[in-house]
Design an enzyme around this catalytic site. Structure first.
Site, PDB file in Angstrom:
ATOM      1  NE  ARG A  46     118.311  64.298  -4.804  1.00  0.00           N
ATOM      2  CZ  ARG A  46     119.674  63.948  -4.625  1.00  0.00           C
ATOM      3  NH1 ARG A  46     120.317  63.201  -5.342  1.00  0.00           N
ATOM      4  NH2 ARG A  46     120.032  64.316  -3.328  1.00  0.00           N
ATOM      5  CE1 TYR A  98     104.821  70.671 -26.564  1.00  0.00           C
ATOM      6  CE2 TYR A  98     106.903  69.887 -25.575  1.00  0.00           C
ATOM      7  CZ  TYR A  98     105.539  70.379 -25.311  1.00  0.00           C
ATOM      8  OH  TYR A  98     105.410  70.912 -24.281  1.00  0.00           O
ATOM      9  CG  ASP A 170     108.450  63.063 -28.278  1.00  0.00           C
ATOM     10  OD1 ASP A 170     107.486  62.248 -28.059  1.00  0.00           O
ATOM     11  OD2 ASP A 170     108.501  64.201 -28.162  1.00  0.00           O
ATOM     12  CE  LYS A 195     101.100  66.097 -23.447  1.00  0.00           C
ATOM     13  NZ  LYS A 195     102.368  66.376 -22.828  1.00  0.00           N
TER      14      LYS A 195
END
Length: 385
Positions: A46, A98, A170, A195
């Site tokens: 982690r 978004y 972003d 994306k």
């Protein structure tokens, strides 16, 4: 190194044990430690993983950044940024944002005392007035989702810097190939690596890049505490996808330009939203700020219920940025969580469709779009937006 060379090589060297050219998938939950209290690069999956470290080095190089921190998703990356805020802090966000990030701000962070205000960030005087009221962070998305507004990162960062306000950009639609916000004055740049960076619709991820040591320390602490990390296989897939990012983006951009011009002349399309069109309201800003105009566009029709979605190539689906072309309906998909009245204010109409142009031959895509629009007949003249 030039961008394409960085995309292929940054952060990656042949495996010293085997000579393998591709970064191995270190599928490990834990790592052997030499002794109690030993200081070493990897101890627990982690906290750190060699495959993830290679991905982060690669992404930092693409952004000209000192640090990149990879997350399990774009929304997880956004949430980690916002977790640094304190009750009473104020966030100024792009109005055309978004839907997932708008939902995150409104339903997860506003209820615990973060003040959120949405403004039209193409209107610099309005932003300047809003910044006069003590703003901790401005959240810029450019190009925006779904209306493809292009915001002036350098001008907005200058206004924010004068007020000691942090700037988050972003840049998912643009990718580091088309624009690099840190070079334009931003403090943090965010991507959904799901994306274009991944590019093959087979992995979920996010990343935040920055030159600021304090932000890197905060974001890595968030990883340690919340565990919102991408797995090693996800990191491997992203590294593989990034190797062709520059090649894919050129094809995405070229295809989107051709399709935007075709849609602009279609009698059933009432508006086309693509910053590459000279008549587009943000064309000058995009030309100055971006290498090219991107692979995303949107357009409006009178009645989507009449459309023929029985298509050969275009897929009606969520997401974007893959090698295959996708068409979506923001009102019922990416922005479905917004009330209809809010969507109307933003200009997200029921007739708005968003198109992620893939890397197929554009003539085949245009043929599919013609099939999609055929049931509408000739109902309206198109206009750019």
């Amino acid at each position: 190194m030039k961008f394409g060379t960085k995309a292929v090589h940054a952060g990656q060297v042949p495996d010293p044990a085997t000579g393998a050219l591709m970064m191995p998938i270190y599928q490990n939950a834990t790592f052997a430690q030499s002794r109690p209290g030993a200081v070493q690069d990897y101890s627990y999956g982690r906290v750190g993983n060699p495959t993830r470290a290679a991905l982060e080095s690669n992404l930092a190089a693409l952004e000209n950044a000192r640090h990149a921190i990879a997350f399990a998703s774009g929304v997880a990356a956004a949430d980690a940024i916002l977790r640094r805020l304190q009750p009473g802090d104020r966030v100024l966000a792009s109005m055309d944002l978004y839907g997932g990030n708008r939902r995150l701000l409104k339903t997860m962070h506003e209820p615990v005392g973060i003040q959120v205000e949405f403004v039209d960030m193409t209107d610099l005087p309005t932003v300047d007035r809003a910044l006069a009221q003590s703003v901790t962070m401005i959240w810029i998305e450019t190009p925006t989702n779904p209306l493809l507004r292009v915001l002036d990162i350098e001008a907005l960062s200058s206004l924010a810097r004068a007020c000691s306000t942090m700037v988050v950009v972003d840049s998912t639609f643009a990718t580091p190939f088309l624009q690099r916000p840190l070079d334009l004055g931003a403090d943090l740049v965010l991507h959904s690596t799901t994306k274009y960076l991944g590019g093959h619709s087979d992995v979920i991820g996010g990343v935040v890049s920055t030159d600021r040591d304090d932000w890197a320390e905060h974001l890595r602490y968030q990883i340690t505490c919340t565990g919102a990390v991408p797995g090693p296989m996800d990191c491997f897939l992203l590294l593989r996808g990034i190797k062709t990012l520059h090649l894919r983006m050129r094809q995405h951009c070229a295809g989107a330009w051709r399709i935007a011009c075709w849609l602009q002349g279609h009698p059933s399309v009432s508006a086309v939203y693509y910053p590459g069109l000279p008549e587009n309201r943000d064309h000058d800003t995009a030309t100055r700020q971006m290498r090219d105009y991107g692979g995303m566009l949107a357009f409006e029709v009178a009645d989507i219920s009449a459309l023929d979605f029985n298509l050969r190539l275009l897929r009606f689906a969520e997401s974007l940025g893959g090698v295959e072309s996708l068409i979506s309906h923001p009102a019922t998909m990416s922005h479905a969580s917004l009330p209809g009245s809010e969507r109307a204010i933003l200009g997200i109409t029921d007739g708005l469709l968003r198109l992620s142009v893939g890397v197929e031959d554009v003539e085949d895509l245009i043929e599919d779009l013609a099939r999609l629009l055929a049931p509408l007949g000739a109902t309206a003249g198109s206009r750019p937006a």
